[in-house]
Design an enzyme around this catalytic site. Structure first.
Site, mmCIF file in Angstrom:
data_model
loop_
_atom_site.group_PDB
_atom_site.id
_atom_site.type_symbol
_atom_site.label_atom_id
_atom_site.label_comp_id
_atom_site.label_asym_id
_atom_site.label_seq_id
_atom_site.Cartn_x
_atom_site.Cartn_y
_atom_site.Cartn_z
ATOM 1 N N ASP A 8 10.421 32.713 4.367
ATOM 2 C CA ASP A 8 11.066 33.888 5.490
ATOM 3 C C ASP A 8 10.131 33.697 6.916
ATOM 4 O O ASP A 8 9.746 34.635 7.585
ATOM 5 C CB ASP A 8 10.447 35.545 5.457
ATOM 6 C CG ASP A 8 11.430 36.747 4.034
ATOM 7 O OD1 ASP A 8 12.305 35.582 3.384
ATOM 8 O OD2 ASP A 8 11.765 37.187 4.145
ATOM 9 N N LYS A 106 18.311 37.110 0.614
ATOM 10 C CA LYS A 106 17.427 38.684 0.321
ATOM 11 C C LYS A 106 18.252 39.843 1.243
ATOM 12 O O LYS A 106 17.926 39.372 2.747
ATOM 13 C CB LYS A 106 16.308 38.827 -0.087
ATOM 14 C CG LYS A 106 15.630 38.068 0.856
ATOM 15 C CD LYS A 106 14.133 37.689 -0.158
ATOM 16 C CE LYS A 106 13.155 37.584 0.699
ATOM 17 N NZ LYS A 106 12.928 38.558 1.805
ATOM 18 N N CYS A 151 7.337 40.296 1.221
ATOM 19 C CA CYS A 151 8.117 38.772 0.124
ATOM 20 C C CYS A 151 7.436 37.917 -1.072
ATOM 21 O O CYS A 151 8.052 38.495 -1.984
ATOM 22 C CB CYS A 151 9.132 38.758 1.715
ATOM 23 S SG CYS A 151 10.070 39.984 1.842
#
Ligand code: VGL
Ligand code: ZN
Length: 203
Positions: A8, A106, A151
């Protein structure tokens, strides 16, 4: 084969973004440098539709940080972030993405959030990463990126549950730290499941 999974590194998680992780930008040079030491580089993107249930703005009367029940599980409410095909969801401009073999997305299902790079928070839907690794007989992964306490942590926990050897490159992660002590608690949880914490200098 050793595999680096970069989590990310998107505009919204960097200073100036809507869900900025403090000092998140500091890991980008490390991401660029570390890629050269791995045979395979994978990346993930948080990739939400505008009506995503994790956005406080989609729950009138609720505010940031509130906890609600979303499709049967507890959900923290976040600012609108990483909306598909917007600037905030793009990789950071200085992040070298030329060696990334595959990007896993996701948080696509509006009713379920997904912190882990493997499964959504309800463990109903897979991102495809587990199958991708299995097909290539990859049993050993190195994680880095944002955010350590969401995450990255949940990815490490799922990796262990899948029986993978999971490493977290600590100096290449930054956390959100919503509550005091969150980062230490995340590290404890990561250690408790048997994931290995290390520094990039040890690679
Ligand atoms: C993340 C909160 C909400 C993360 C994603 O990438 O750690 N955190 N969505
Ligand atoms: Zn998100």
């Amino acid at each position: 084969m050793n595999v680096l999974i970069i989590v990310d590194l998107q505009n919204d998680f960097l200073p100036g973004g809507t869900l900025a992780v403090p000092h998140g930008d500091e890991v980008i040079p490390l991401a660029n440098e570390l890629q050269r030491r791995f045979e395979l580089v994978l990346a993930t993107r948080d990739w939400h539709p505008p009506d995503h249930g994790s956005f406080a703005a989609n729950h009138p009367g609720k505010k940031l940080g509130d906890r609600i029940m979303l499709d049967g599980i507890e959900q923290i409410l976040w600012p609108v972030h990483c909306v598909q095909n917007t600037h905030g969801a793009e990789f950071a401009p200085s992040f070298d993405t030329s060696r990334i073999a595959h990007v896993f997305h996701k948080g696509i299902d509006p009713r379920t959030d997904s912190y882990s790079t493997f499964f959504d928070n309800a463990h109903r839907r897979s991102t495809g990463l587990a199958d991708y690794l299995k097909k290539r007989s990859i049993k050993d992964i190195y994680l880095m990126g944002l955010a350590l306490d969401y995450c990255v942590k949940y990815s490490a926990l799922d990796a262990r549950q899948l029986g993978l050897k999971a490493h977290v490159i600590l100096d290449s992660c930054r956390g959100i730290g919503l509550e005091p002590g969150d980062l230490d608690r995340a590290l404890d949880e990561i250690k408790q499941v048997g994931a290995i914490l290390l520094q990039s200098s040890e690679l």
